[in-house]
Every structure is written in C-alpha cells, then in structure tokens.
Design an enzyme around this catalytic site. Structure first.
Site, short mmCIF file in Angstrom:
data_model
loop_
_atom_site.label_atom_id
_atom_site.label_comp_id
_atom_site.label_asym_id
_atom_site.label_seq_id
_atom_site.Cartn_x
_atom_site.Cartn_y
_atom_site.Cartn_z
N HIS A 52 3.89 1.75 2.32
CA HIS A 52 5.12 1.06 1.93
C HIS A 52 5.84 1.86 0.84
O HIS A 52 7.07 1.99 0.86
CB HIS A 52 4.81 -0.34 1.39
CG HIS A 52 4.07 -1.22 2.36
ND1 HIS A 52 3.07 -2.06 1.98
CD2 HIS A 52 4.20 -1.38 3.70
CE1 HIS A 52 2.61 -2.71 3.03
NE2 HIS A 52 3.27 -2.30 4.09
N HIS B 87 0.84 -1.20 0.00
CA HIS B 87 0.00 0.00 0.00
C HIS B 87 0.87 1.25 0.00
O HIS B 87 2.09 1.17 0.01
CB HIS B 87 -1.00 -0.02 1.16
CG HIS B 87 -0.37 -0.08 2.52
ND1 HIS B 87 0.35 0.95 3.07
CD2 HIS B 87 -0.34 -1.08 3.43
CE1 HIS B 87 0.77 0.61 4.25
NE2 HIS B 87 0.38 -0.63 4.50
N CYS C 132 -0.29 -9.97 19.96
CA CYS C 132 -1.06 -9.39 18.85
C CYS C 132 -0.49 -9.94 17.55
O CYS C 132 0.66 -9.66 17.21
CB CYS C 132 -1.00 -7.86 18.85
SG CYS C 132 -1.73 -7.17 17.35
N LYS D 210 -8.83 0.03 4.43
CA LYS D 210 -9.84 -0.41 3.46
C LYS D 210 -11.23 -0.30 4.07
O LYS D 210 -12.19 0.09 3.41
CB LYS D 210 -9.56 -1.85 3.05
CG LYS D 210 -8.37 -1.95 2.12
CD LYS D 210 -8.55 -3.07 1.12
CE LYS D 210 -7.40 -3.11 0.13
NZ LYS D 210 -6.38 -4.09 0.46
N CYS E 198 -5.38 -3.93 20.88
CA CYS E 198 -4.19 -3.33 20.28
C CYS E 198 -4.61 -2.06 19.56
O CYS E 198 -5.49 -2.11 18.69
CB CYS E 198 -3.55 -4.31 19.29
SG CYS E 198 -2.36 -3.50 18.21
N HIS F 121 -4.28 -2.33 15.67
CA HIS F 121 -5.07 -3.29 14.90
C HIS F 121 -6.52 -3.44 15.36
O HIS F 121 -7.31 -4.11 14.70
CB HIS F 121 -4.37 -4.66 14.90
CG HIS F 121 -3.06 -4.62 14.16
ND1 HIS F 121 -1.85 -4.41 14.79
CD2 HIS F 121 -2.80 -4.72 12.84
CE1 HIS F 121 -0.90 -4.38 13.88
NE2 HIS F 121 -1.43 -4.56 12.70
N LYS G 196 -6.28 7.10 9.91
CA LYS G 196 -5.37 6.11 9.36
C LYS G 196 -6.01 5.50 8.11
O LYS G 196 -7.19 5.20 8.10
CB LYS G 196 -5.12 5.00 10.41
CG LYS G 196 -3.96 4.13 10.05
CD LYS G 196 -3.63 3.16 11.16
CE LYS G 196 -2.61 2.17 10.65
NZ LYS G 196 -2.24 1.18 11.62
N CYS H 101 0.60 -7.25 14.94
CA CYS H 101 1.92 -6.67 15.19
C CYS H 101 3.01 -7.74 15.20
O CYS H 101 4.18 -7.41 15.14
CB CYS H 101 1.99 -5.98 16.55
SG CYS H 101 0.93 -4.56 16.74
N1 MSP Z 1 7.76 -6.70 8.57
C1 MSP Z 1 7.79 -5.66 9.53
C2 MSP Z 1 9.11 -4.91 9.46
C3 MSP Z 1 10.31 -5.75 9.65
S1 MSP Z 1 11.77 -4.85 9.45
C4 MSP Z 1 12.95 -5.80 10.03
C5 MSP Z 1 6.64 -4.70 9.26
N2 MSP Z 1 6.09 -4.73 8.06
S2 MSP Z 1 4.85 -3.87 7.57
O1 MSP Z 1 4.63 -4.23 6.20
O2 MSP Z 1 3.76 -4.02 8.46
O3 MSP Z 1 5.26 -2.38 7.69
C6 MSP Z 1 6.40 -1.93 7.05
C7 MSP Z 1 6.56 -0.45 7.14
O4 MSP Z 1 5.47 0.21 6.53
C8 MSP Z 1 6.65 0.07 8.56
O5 MSP Z 1 7.74 0.96 8.65
C9 MSP Z 1 5.36 0.83 8.75
O6 MSP Z 1 5.56 1.93 9.59
C10 MSP Z 1 5.11 1.29 7.34
N3 MSP Z 1 3.73 1.67 7.19
C11 MSP Z 1 2.63 0.89 7.34
N4 MSP Z 1 1.54 1.68 7.18
C12 MSP Z 1 1.90 2.94 6.94
C13 MSP Z 1 1.24 4.14 6.65
N5 MSP Z 1 -0.08 4.25 6.58
N6 MSP Z 1 2.01 5.22 6.40
C14 MSP Z 1 3.39 5.17 6.38
N7 MSP Z 1 4.02 4.07 6.64
C15 MSP Z 1 3.30 2.95 7.01
O7 MSP Z 1 6.28 -3.96 10.15
#
Ligand code: MSP
Length: 464
Positions: free
Chosen positions: A22, A19, A127, A299, A144, A147, A296, A130
């Site tokens: 990322h 999304h 959780c 979906k 949490c 979530h 936040k 998380c």
């Molecule tokens: N897999 C773990 C990270 C392991 S690193 C050794 C993880 N993955 S995640 O896919 O859930 O999230 C990855 C990154 O995306 C995190 O830094 C998280 O902060 C970021 N984001 C998830 N949602 C976000 C937004 N809505 N906005 C900005 N960044 C966001 O956690």
C-alpha cells in the site's frame, strides 16, 4: 489558469493494517503529485479506504467489534502511516462517509432508472479475499491463486449491471488510448481478454451482506463493494452523484493500481461511467507487486516487511527512496531487508549523505556566490527508478569529481581553481536537491538549507 492534474491511488481495504504494498503505490502517487505541482499544475491527489463488504464484515466479527468501530480504527492507521511517510494528499475518502453513501445511492438509482441495472439471479464461485466472482479458468487447483482459498459457491437473487452493450465502445476507447491502459503490455492483455469473449453482466448487489450500502430501489440488498468503491474516484472530489454536476478535476489524469485489480478497473469501472455518460479516466497505470526473496510478501511466509520498521531504520525519505528505486514501477520488484540496508548505506549514507557533507565542509573555505539552477526534467512514463538512477549517477560523478580534483590540496596551492571546483559542486548539488524534491522532500530542503548556511547535519547515519 493553470492546468489541472488529478491522480488517485486505489482505496485500501481496511480488513487488516496497511502494508508495504500500500505504501508503495501511495508514495509513487505522492511523488508524481508533488512533481506535477512543481510544474505549476493545480493538483488533486486522492487516496482513502474501502470499508464495506463481506471480507471486512467477517474481520469485524472476528475482532468482536461493530463494523463501524472496526473500520474507524484501521482507517486511522492508514491516515497515520501517510502522515509518517509525508504523503501530501488533497483528500482522504472513506466509503463509510455519509456523503459518499448518498452519492452512491443516487448513482444506483440513475442506473436502475436507465435500465442499465436489472433484477435477475447470479450463480458463481465467490472469492471473499478478492471480493470477486471467479471463473473456473481463473482458479488453480480449484483455488484462487491470489488467496490460496477455495471460493464459495453462490447463487442468489440480485441486481445485475449490463456489460454486453458497452463492450465494443470500451474496446474502441482502449485501442485509441482515449482510455489508456499502461504499461503497454497491460493494454494488450486487457484487449485480448475483451476480444476473446463476450462480457457477462455482473452482479452488483448482495442479499446477505449487511455491511454495505442499501440499494435505494430494494432495501433488502446492499451494493456490491466494488461498485461502491469505484465511485470514490468521483465522490472523493465532492461529487453528489448527479451526472450534471461533474467536478472540474474530472476526468482523472492518472489512476495508479496494482496488477491484481486491473481487470475490474478496465471493465466494471468504465462500464459504470459509460452507462452514466461520464468521461472515462485518461489513464490507468498498473504497477507490479512487491515480492520478498522472489515470493509474495506474506505474514505466513515470514518474509513481510512492516513499513513502520522501514521508517524506523531508514527514515521517511530513506523509505521513499528504497521503495521507488527498487525496480521499474510497472514490474514486480523484489525487496529484502538485507538488500535495502546495503542500498541505504551505499546510496544514501555514502553516496548522497557523504557528498553533501564533503561539499558543505569544503565550501567553508570558498567565497564565490552560489548559482542556483532550476531543474525542468520530467518524470516521464512513471519511470521513477530510472529518474532516481539518473540522479544517483550525478551524485557518483560529483563524488568522483571531488576525488579527482582534490580541492583540499587546491585550497592551499591554487585558490582560483579551488573556487571554480567548489562553485561547480555547489551548482550540481543544488540541481540534485531540486531533482530530489518530489522523491525526498525533507532531504531536498535540508540540502538547500545546508548550501545557504554552510552548516551540515548528518543526513543518513550508516546502518550496521
Ligand atoms: N479495495 C480494493 C481497491 C478498490 S479501488 C476502487 C483493493 N484493496 S487492497 O487493499 O487489497 O489493495 C490495494 C492496492 O494495494 C492494490 O492496488 C494492490 O495491487 C496493492 N497491493 C497489495 N499488495 C501488494 C504488494 N505486495 N505489492 C504492491 N502492491 C500491492 O484491492
């Protein structure tokens, strides 16, 4: 020999498709990597996917697929998106890579042999979203906060990593900025957390999660997904898990992470390294979350924006620009499709696009040679939005300069002045193009080409 620069993004969970959050981190890391490359540094830029654990196992079950098949599909989607966004990474690590798995097992064995890992039991609230145990005071109404789910009670025999004996060293390294946590407020937040309580040893294995890396010293258990995941930052460089073979790119210069994963990055991750006697990262830089209309993005709320829709509407460079200009990198930023369309039209279609076509069209009647300037500005302190607004004030100034000097009149009655005006504009545009390279690589290239060939295409068609 040129200076090295190693930068990482978090590795993304493959429980769902990528999304915009990322994309945000990955674009920022790409900008910084490209910028450092332009400064002559030898850059290594690592990203990838985090593919083990209960959350993913459950999703694969729901989809009726074998976990490996499930993660292969989603990992490919991340790769495709990075290609679509012009992300120039050096390596894409997957935690299901055989070499990564072998290295993780080697590390676990080392930690066990050193006595940093020991057998015990752990009970707590877990959780799955998380993939973390949560303490009572982290929950809101028993749920949490990230979530909105009630964590599962868990008590099981497992292996634990010693946290108590690294706590003081960790505090000292953070205080001295040897292990820098930025922006400053996050450093303070972590320090006050570390100083207010004794860290508990943490569970690093699971008995009933089959989708994980088996512990080499107890094959009935798999490694806790975060332990597996953190090591990507080293295995992604080709590390084999032996502390004597640390890759030349280490220590990592900057690790970009979102604020939700700061706590684990500032405690468990350095704990592993301290136990292994490996240098800590130089800096962890924490960015905020992307919100939509103050909430936040999700979906369920129907306010989530798909990156693919953004690319379709705004193009690659438009998407890169709109995300990084939306606010300071260290803070939450709020984006809506409506506002992005407005900004696209104002800044890209009218601002930059219009300026380029005006200058190129006018310069058809100019004859003096171009002066190509180089730009040596620094993107300091990850102030991407500030750098962009600085570039855009230049764009606005140039547009105003054209309005004020009316070169279309000068060309008829003051040819010399006309030449000077055009020369200045071309010089300025070339500086703008140089500044834009890390942010909007294709656009910068097109502008440079337009300056050379005096031919212009529409860079950013207006959106209605
Ligand atoms: N897999 C773990 C990270 C392991 S690193 C050794 C993880 N993955 S995640 O896919 O859930 O999230 C990855 C990154 O995306 C995190 O830094 C998280 O902060 C970021 N984001 C998830 N949602 C976000 C937004 N809505 N906005 C900005 N960044 C966001 O956690």
């Amino acid at each position: 020999m040129s200076e090295k620069f190693y930068i990482t993004t978090p590795i993304y969970y493959v429980n769902a498709k990528p999304h915009v959050g990322h994309a945000y981190t990955t674009i920022a890391a790409d900008v910084l990597a490209r910028f450092q490359k332009l400064q002559g540094k030898e850059v290594f830029f690592l990203t990838g996917t985090d593919e083990h654990g209960l959350k993913i196992q459950k999703k694969a079950d729901e989809a009726g697929l074998a976990p490996q098949q499930f993660v292969d599909g989603i990992s490919d989607e991340f790769k495709k998106l990075w290609k679509d966004l012009n992300i120039d990474y050096s390596n894409f690590i997957r935690t299901t890579d055989k070499k990564h798995i072998e290295a993780v097992q080697k590390v676990l064995q080392t930690l066990y042999d050193k006595g940093a890992i020991y057998k015990g039991t752990y009970s707590g609230m877990y959780c799955v979203g998380c993939e973390q145990f949560k303490s009572e005071n982290e929950l809101v109404d028993g749920k949490c906060p990230d979530h909105g789910t009630v964590p599962e009670k868990m008590e099981e025999e497992c292996y634990l990593l010693k946290m108590t004996d690294i706590q003081e060293r960790l505090i000292e390294k953070i205080e001295k900025n040897e292990f820098e946590i930025a922006p400053e407020r996050y450093k303070n937040e972590i320090l006050s957390f570390l100083k207010s309580q004794k860290l508990n040893d943490i569970s690093i294995s699971r008995k009933n999660v089959a989708w994980g890396i088996p512990l080499p010293f107890d094959l009935n258990q798999t490694a806790y997904v975060w332990i597996d995941a953190f090591l990507n930052y080293l295995t992604g460089l080709g590390w084999d898990g032996d502390e004597k073979n640390i890759p030349k790119e280490w220590p990592v210069d900057v690790q970009f992470i979102g604020k939700d994963i700061l706590r684990v990055h500032a405690t468990i991750w350095p704990a592993i390294l301290l136990h292994l006697g490996i240098e800590l990262p130089k800096m962890i830089f924490t960015h905020g979350h992307i919100l939509s209309d103050g909430k936040k993005m999700s979906k369920t709320l129907g306010n989530s924006i798909a990156t693919s829709d953004m690319i379709e509407k705004f193009g690659i460079d438009g998407t890169r620009y709109l995300l990084l200009s939306a606010g300071p990198f260290g803070q939450d930023i709020d984006v809506t499709m409506k506002r992005m369309i407005e900004n696209y039209n104002a800044d890209l279609a009218n601002g930059l696009g219009n300026l380029v076509s005006r200058i190129i069209k006018l310069s058809e009647s100019a004859t003096k040679p171009d002066i190509i300037s180089t730009n040596n500005n620094i993107i300091e302190g990850m102030k991407f939005d500030l750098k962009l607004s600085f570039i855009w004030s230049g764009i606005r100034a140039c547009n105003k300069y054209i309005d004020d000097n009316k070169p279309w009149e000068l060309v008829k009655n003051n040819k010399e002045e006309f030449e000077n005006v055009i020369l200045k504009l071309k010089r300025d545009l070339s500086i703008i193009a140089n500044d834009l390279i890390p942010f909007m690589p294709d656009t910068a290239e097109k502008i440079k080409k337009a300056l050379e060939t005096k031919q212009v295409e529409i860079l950013f068609p207006r959106i209605k």
